[in-house]
Enzyme design. Structure first.
Site, mmCIF file in Angstrom:
data_model
loop_
_atom_site.group_PDB
_atom_site.id
_atom_site.type_symbol
_atom_site.label_atom_id
_atom_site.label_comp_id
_atom_site.label_asym_id
_atom_site.label_seq_id
_atom_site.Cartn_x
_atom_site.Cartn_y
_atom_site.Cartn_z
ATOM 1 C CB ALA A 68 -15.254 -12.968 -2.170
ATOM 2 C CD GLU A 69 -17.612 -12.707 -6.059
ATOM 3 O OE1 GLU A 69 -17.037 -13.059 -7.116
ATOM 4 O OE2 GLU A 69 -17.446 -13.282 -4.987
ATOM 5 C CB THR A 70 -19.616 -5.507 -4.082
ATOM 6 O OG1 THR A 70 -18.621 -5.367 -3.053
ATOM 7 C CG2 THR A 70 -20.719 -4.487 -3.848
ATOM 8 C CG HIS A 72 -20.677 -15.456 -1.595
ATOM 9 N ND1 HIS A 72 -19.794 -15.360 -2.641
ATOM 10 C CD2 HIS A 72 -20.468 -14.345 -0.833
ATOM 11 C CE1 HIS A 72 -19.082 -14.253 -2.517
ATOM 12 N NE2 HIS A 72 -19.463 -13.629 -1.427
#
Length: 274
Positions: A48-50, A76
Site C-alpha cells: 500500500a505504501e513505501t 501506517h
C-alpha cells in the site's frame, strides 16, 4: 549503469502481531533520491505504501508512495518509519527526538510527531481532516459497495460513507471499477462497532490499493466524526480488512492522536539501477 544499494525494512503497522495490520516498506536515506526511483521502488514493492525519510536539521522529512503515486499523508507507513527510527536507524535519533517525541515533517501535510509508548506501541500526532457533509448521491453507494449509506461526508482527500452497524461494514462488496471513477483518494465506509467504538473499511483503487488493510490517515477523518457522535474524545477502532487493523484514537482540538503497534517482518537490501 551504476547500482544504488539501499537498506529496506518491512513493518506490519496497526497490528497485533506479524501478518496483521498493514505492511509498509521503509527506506531511511542519507539524501533524497530521484522521485522516479522512489516511485519505481514503491511499484516493485507492491505494498500500500513505501515510506522514505531523510534527516534534516533536527527533524526527519518523510514522503509516502503507493504503487501508483505519491500521497499527502499515510498513517501506517509513518508508524512503520517511526518503528525503524526508534529501533534500528538510530544515528540521528537523539537530535530528532525531544522528550521521547520523534519530530517528522511532510512537505504536503506539515509537522508530524510520534511518541514511543512501549516496546511496540506508537502514538502518531496528525492534523484533523477538514470534514463537510456531502451531497453525494446515496443511492449510488449501493452500486459502489453493495449497500446504501445513510450519510456521506467529504474530507480533504477521501469520501466517507456512514452506515448503521458493523454487520453492514463486514458484508460490503466493493465494485472497484465503479469506485475508481470517483475523484477522491479513497472511500471510507464506517459504522458503530460491536466490541469497539467504531469500525471501518477503506477502498482506494484510484491509488493502486483496492482495499487497504489498516489506514491511519483515514482516522483523522473518522475520529472527529465519531467523537461528536459519541460525545467523547477517546475512541477505540478497528479496520475490518482480512488482516485487521487496531487503533486507539484521541481528539485534541485540531489534532488527532492515533496509537497502534508495529512489528518488523523483514530487513533486507534492494538494488536500484542509476
Amino acid at each position: 549503469m551504476g547500482v544504488l544499494k539501499l537498506k529496506m525494512y518491512q513493518v506490519d503497522a496497526f497490528a497485533s502481531a506479524v501478518f496483521g495490520g498493514n505492511p509498509a516498506a521503509v527506506c531511511i536515506l542519507e539524501n533524497w533520491i530521484a522521485d522516479e526511483a522512489m516511485q519505481r521502488i514503491a511499484e516493485e514493492n507492491n505494498l500500500a505504501e513505501t515510506a522514505y525519510a531523510v534527516y534534516n536539521n533536527g527533524v526527519y522529512d518523510i514522503r509516502w508512495f503507493t504503487p501508483e503515486e505519491e500521497v499527502d499523508l499515510c498513517g501506517h507507513a509513518t508508524l512503520a518509519t517511526s518503528y525503524v527510527l526508534f529501533n534500528h536507524e538510530t544515528k540521528h535519533l537523539s537530535e530528532a527526538t525531544k522528550n521521547n517525541v520523534l519530530q517528522l515533517h511532510s512537505h504536503r501535510s506539515g509537522p508530524l510527531s510520534v511518541v514511543k509508548k512501549g516496546d511496540d506501541l506508537y502514538e502518531l500526532n496528525f492534523p484533523v481532516d477538514d470534514l463537510n457533509q456531502s451531497d453525494f448521491n446515496l443511492s449510488h453507494t449501493e452500486v459502489l459497495v453493495g449497500c446504501k449509506a445513510i450519510k456521506a461526508f467529504e474530507g480533504k482527500t477521501d469520501l466517507m460513507l456512514i452506515y448503521e452497524n458493523e454487520v453492514q461494514i463486514r458484508s460490503l462488496q466493493p465494485n472497484f471499477f465503479e469506485i475508481d471513477k470517483i475523484k477522491v483518494r479513497g472511500i471510507i465506509c464506517t459504522a458503530p462497532g460491536d466490541s469497539v467504538d467504531f469500525v471501518s473499511r477503506f477502498f482506494a483503487p484510484q491509488c493502486g490499493v483496492p482495499e487497504d488493510p489498516a489506514t491511519g490517515s483515514a482516522h483523522t477523518t473518522l475520529t472527529p466524526y465519531w467523537a461528536e457522535q459519541f460525545g467523547k474524545t477517546q475512541l477505540s477502532a478497528q479496520q475490518l480488512s482480512k488482516r485487521v487493523g487496531n487503533f486507539e484514537c484521541t481528539l485534541l482540538e485540531d489534532r488527532v492522536l492515533i496509537s497502534g503497534k508495529a512489528f518488523c517482518y523483514l530487513i533486507g537490501e534492494i538494488y536500484v539501477p542509476q
